[in-house]
Design an enzyme around this catalytic site. Structure first.
Site, PDB file in Angstrom:
ATOM      1  N   ARG A 213       0.948  -1.952  -0.240  1.00 31.25           N
ATOM      2  CA  ARG A 213      -0.278   0.047   0.356  1.00 31.25           C
ATOM      3  C   ARG A 213       0.812   1.173   0.366  1.00 31.25           C
ATOM      4  O   ARG A 213       0.022   2.074  -0.408  1.00 31.25           O
ATOM      5  CB  ARG A 213      -0.900  -0.198   0.779  1.00 31.25           C
TER       6      ARG A 213
ATOM      7  N   LYS B 267     -17.270 -18.140   1.060  1.00 30.02           N
ATOM      8  CA  LYS B 267     -18.527 -18.349   2.074  1.00 30.02           C
ATOM      9  C   LYS B 267     -19.265 -18.170   0.308  1.00 30.02           C
ATOM     10  O   LYS B 267     -19.066 -16.742  -0.330  1.00 30.02           O
ATOM     11  CB  LYS B 267     -19.012 -17.854   2.965  1.00 30.02           C
TER      12      LYS B 267
ATOM     13  N   GLY C  82      -9.258  -9.387  -0.358  1.00 34.27           N
ATOM     14  CA  GLY C  82      -7.513  -9.190   0.536  1.00 34.27           C
ATOM     15  C   GLY C  82      -6.972 -10.630   0.560  1.00 34.27           C
ATOM     16  O   GLY C  82      -5.441 -10.962  -0.200  1.00 34.27           O
TER      17      GLY C  82
ATOM     18  N   GLY D 195     -12.350  -5.272   0.545  1.00 31.05           N
ATOM     19  CA  GLY D 195     -13.565  -5.261   0.646  1.00 31.05           C
ATOM     20  C   GLY D 195     -13.975  -4.532  -0.322  1.00 31.05           C
ATOM     21  O   GLY D 195     -14.827  -4.146  -1.512  1.00 31.05           O
TER      22      GLY D 195
HETATM   23  P1  ADP Z   1     -10.980 -12.852  -0.607  1.00 36.73           P
HETATM   24  O1  ADP Z   1     -10.157 -12.508   0.628  1.00 36.73           O
HETATM   25  O2  ADP Z   1     -10.179 -13.174  -1.645  1.00 36.73           O
HETATM   26  O3  ADP Z   1     -11.861 -11.910  -0.732  1.00 36.73           O
HETATM   27  P2  ADP Z   1     -12.668 -14.699   0.922  1.00 36.73           P
HETATM   28  O4  ADP Z   1     -11.756 -14.177   2.582  1.00 36.73           O
HETATM   29  O5  ADP Z   1     -13.222 -15.086   0.248  1.00 36.73           O
HETATM   30  O6  ADP Z   1     -11.170 -14.387  -0.074  1.00 36.73           O
HETATM   31  O7  ADP Z   1     -12.168 -16.248   1.442  1.00 36.73           O
HETATM   32  C1  ADP Z   1     -10.496 -16.677   1.922  1.00 36.73           C
HETATM   33  C2  ADP Z   1     -10.523 -18.003   2.709  1.00 36.73           C
HETATM   34  O8  ADP Z   1     -11.241 -18.683   2.370  1.00 36.73           O
HETATM   35  C3  ADP Z   1      -9.344 -18.237   2.901  1.00 36.73           C
HETATM   36  O9  ADP Z   1      -8.742 -17.868   4.439  1.00 36.73           O
HETATM   37  C4  ADP Z   1      -9.147 -20.044   2.580  1.00 36.73           C
HETATM   38  O10 ADP Z   1      -8.571 -20.314   3.612  1.00 36.73           O
HETATM   39  C5  ADP Z   1     -10.527 -20.138   3.262  1.00 36.73           C
HETATM   40  N1  ADP Z   1     -11.033 -21.034   2.693  1.00 36.73           N
HETATM   41  C6  ADP Z   1     -10.670 -22.016   0.953  1.00 36.73           C
HETATM   42  N2  ADP Z   1     -11.531 -22.527   0.939  1.00 36.73           N
HETATM   43  C7  ADP Z   1     -12.301 -23.269   1.592  1.00 36.73           C
HETATM   44  C8  ADP Z   1     -12.510 -24.660   1.945  1.00 36.73           C
HETATM   45  N3  ADP Z   1     -12.903 -25.394   1.216  1.00 36.73           N
HETATM   46  N4  ADP Z   1     -12.744 -24.834   3.170  1.00 36.73           N
HETATM   47  C9  ADP Z   1     -12.807 -23.896   3.989  1.00 36.73           C
HETATM   48  N5  ADP Z   1     -12.056 -22.814   4.184  1.00 36.73           N
HETATM   49  C10 ADP Z   1     -11.575 -22.103   3.049  1.00 36.73           C
HETATM   50 MG    MG Z   2     -11.151 -12.117   2.656  1.00 37.97          MG
END
Ligand code: ADP
Ligand code: MG
Length: 392
Positions: A38, A197, A349, A372
């Site tokens: 950043r 999720k 992130g 976000g």
């Molecule tokens: P971003 O921050 O890039 O938007 P998210 O916060 O949605 O991404 O997701 C990241 C998290 O999802 C990671 O910490 C990862 O461990 C978790 N994750 C990915 N696949 C699985 C899974 N099959 N079961 C549980 N957690 C998962």
């Molecule tokens: Mg995240």
């Protein structure tokens, strides 16, 4: 949504007091900055303003509340700019100390104000603090993409009390790459969504289905889609209240002629631990097992779908990449993107962290600095911190 905001190059900054909202919300460990992305992202705007004789007043939040100070950032920025960045230590952010520091500035000088969250008004976008911030400056520049989705005093409120409010190079760059990718993509356009999720990404899935040629789903959210279609998912993450939504999205993809890809095999374990994975035969996951990564057949399927893309947008890891045994799917997707002759954009992130940790950082066209904010952008929302700036 075409880009029609004024930028720092559209205005005269020489001799002017320019308040720049940066995103200096960096991780600190024992007072040391552990990720400088950043700070690097903020440098082009700051350098431009110094070189063009502005009085450069920087502000940002760090952390969620008043507990952190930006002092380490002022030190590191001084080194990076090879120029003193005066830290205006001031509990009130815009108190007597800050005013005195700004008073003393010559053209080309740089002052950094204290953490804007030292003021409880900041996140409530209360007039008083917005006015105080504005009173320091002739011009406001927003370059904090990572906070552009929040209507706070230092991102939105302040623009009501200055004559000129424009964007800096970082916001311009983020909007160019994210904006072009999503709204004006060279096709085929492939989006890859993963992460934990479905509920975090509902609006992203829905919005991208209107735009992409192929949508690839991985990570924890895949199991809700699989269960909705009647597959066995063992003890994998699932959101029962999103099963209908999952079916709706699968139907939407059909109606739109969008190719919708779900895992065809998985790496699973009996507990949420970094253990030797079991690879499933097909979509189904045996009882007592949870899916923690996509499987090798899925890696191939996804790499094949990415290979001929001209635009790829990726948000959300394919598995629990933090575990070495379950980072293979995320690596495979990163590699396929790196090898593709395509514009590749990473939002989110954890996704940005994964790409950097796994060593693909410099192989992507653009990694967004806004977690976000980039997600809200992918949802098709307007970001208040950008809406508030002057139009061209
Ligand atoms: P971003 O921050 O890039 O938007 P998210 O916060 O949605 O991404 O997701 C990241 C998290 O999802 C990671 O910490 C990862 O461990 C978790 N994750 C990915 N696949 C699985 C899974 N099959 N079961 C549980 N957690 C998962
Ligand atoms: Mg995240």
């Amino acid at each position: 949504m075409g880009f029609n905001k004024k930028t720092i190059e559209d205005i005269e900054v020489r001799g002017k007091r320019v308040l720049v909202r940066c995103d200096f919300n960096v991780p600190l460990k024992d007072g040391v900055i552990t990720d400088e992305n950043r700070l690097n992202g903020a440098l082009p705007t700051i350098k431009y303003l110094i070189d063009n004789g502005a009085k450069v007043i920087l502000c940002s939040h760090i952390g969620k509340d008043a507990s952190k100070t930006l002092e380490p950032v002022s030190k590191r920025l001084s080194e990076m700019l090879n120029k003193e960045v005066v830290f205006a230590r001031d509990e009130e952010v815009v108190g007597a100390n800050a005013r005195a520091a700004v008073e003393k500035m010559n053209d080309g000088d740089v002052v950094l104000l204290e953490n804007t969250r030292c003021r409880k008004e900041e996140t409530k976008n209360v007039e008083e603090f917005s006015k105080e911030l504005a009173s320091l400056a002739d011009i406001f520049v927003n370059d904090a993409f990572g906070t552009a989705h929040r209507a706070h005093c230092s991102t939105v409120g302040v623009t009501d009390y200055v004559d000129t409010a424009v964007c800096g190079y970082l916001i311009q760059k983020e909007l160019k790459f994210l904006g072009d990718a999503v709204n004006n993509p060279v096709r085929p356009f492939v989006a890859i969504l993963g992460g934990a999720k479905v509920s975090d990404k509902i609006a992203v899935i829905n919005n991208l289905l209107d735009k992409v040629d192929t949508l690839i789903i991985g990570g924890g959210m895949a199991y809700t889609f699989l269960k909705a279609q009647g597959y066995e998912i063992g003890t994998s993450l699932v959101e029962e209240d999103r099963l209908d939504y999952a079916l709706e999205m699968i139907q939407k993809a059909k109606d739109k002629g969008v190719k919708f890809l779900l895992p065809v095999d998985h790496r699973v374990a009996t507990e949420f631990k970094d253990v030797e994975p079991v690879v499933t035969e097909d979509q189904n996951i045996p009882a007592g097992h949870m899916g923690l990564d996509i499987g090798p057949k899925t890696e191939e399927l996804y790499a094949d779908a990415i290979k001929d893309a001209k635009t790829v947008v990726w948000n959300g890891p394919m598995g629990v990449f933090e575990f070495e045994n379950f980072n293979k799917g995320t690596i495979a997707v990163a590699k396929a993107m790196a090898d593709a002759d395509a514009t590749t954009v990473i939002g989110g992130g954890d996704s940005a962290a994964a790409v950097n940790i796994l060593g693909f950082g410099d192989k992507m066209t653009h990694i967004s600095t806004g977690g976000g904010a980039s997600l809200e952008f992918l949802e098709g929302k307007e970001l208040p911190g950008i809406v508030a700036l002057n139009n061209k």
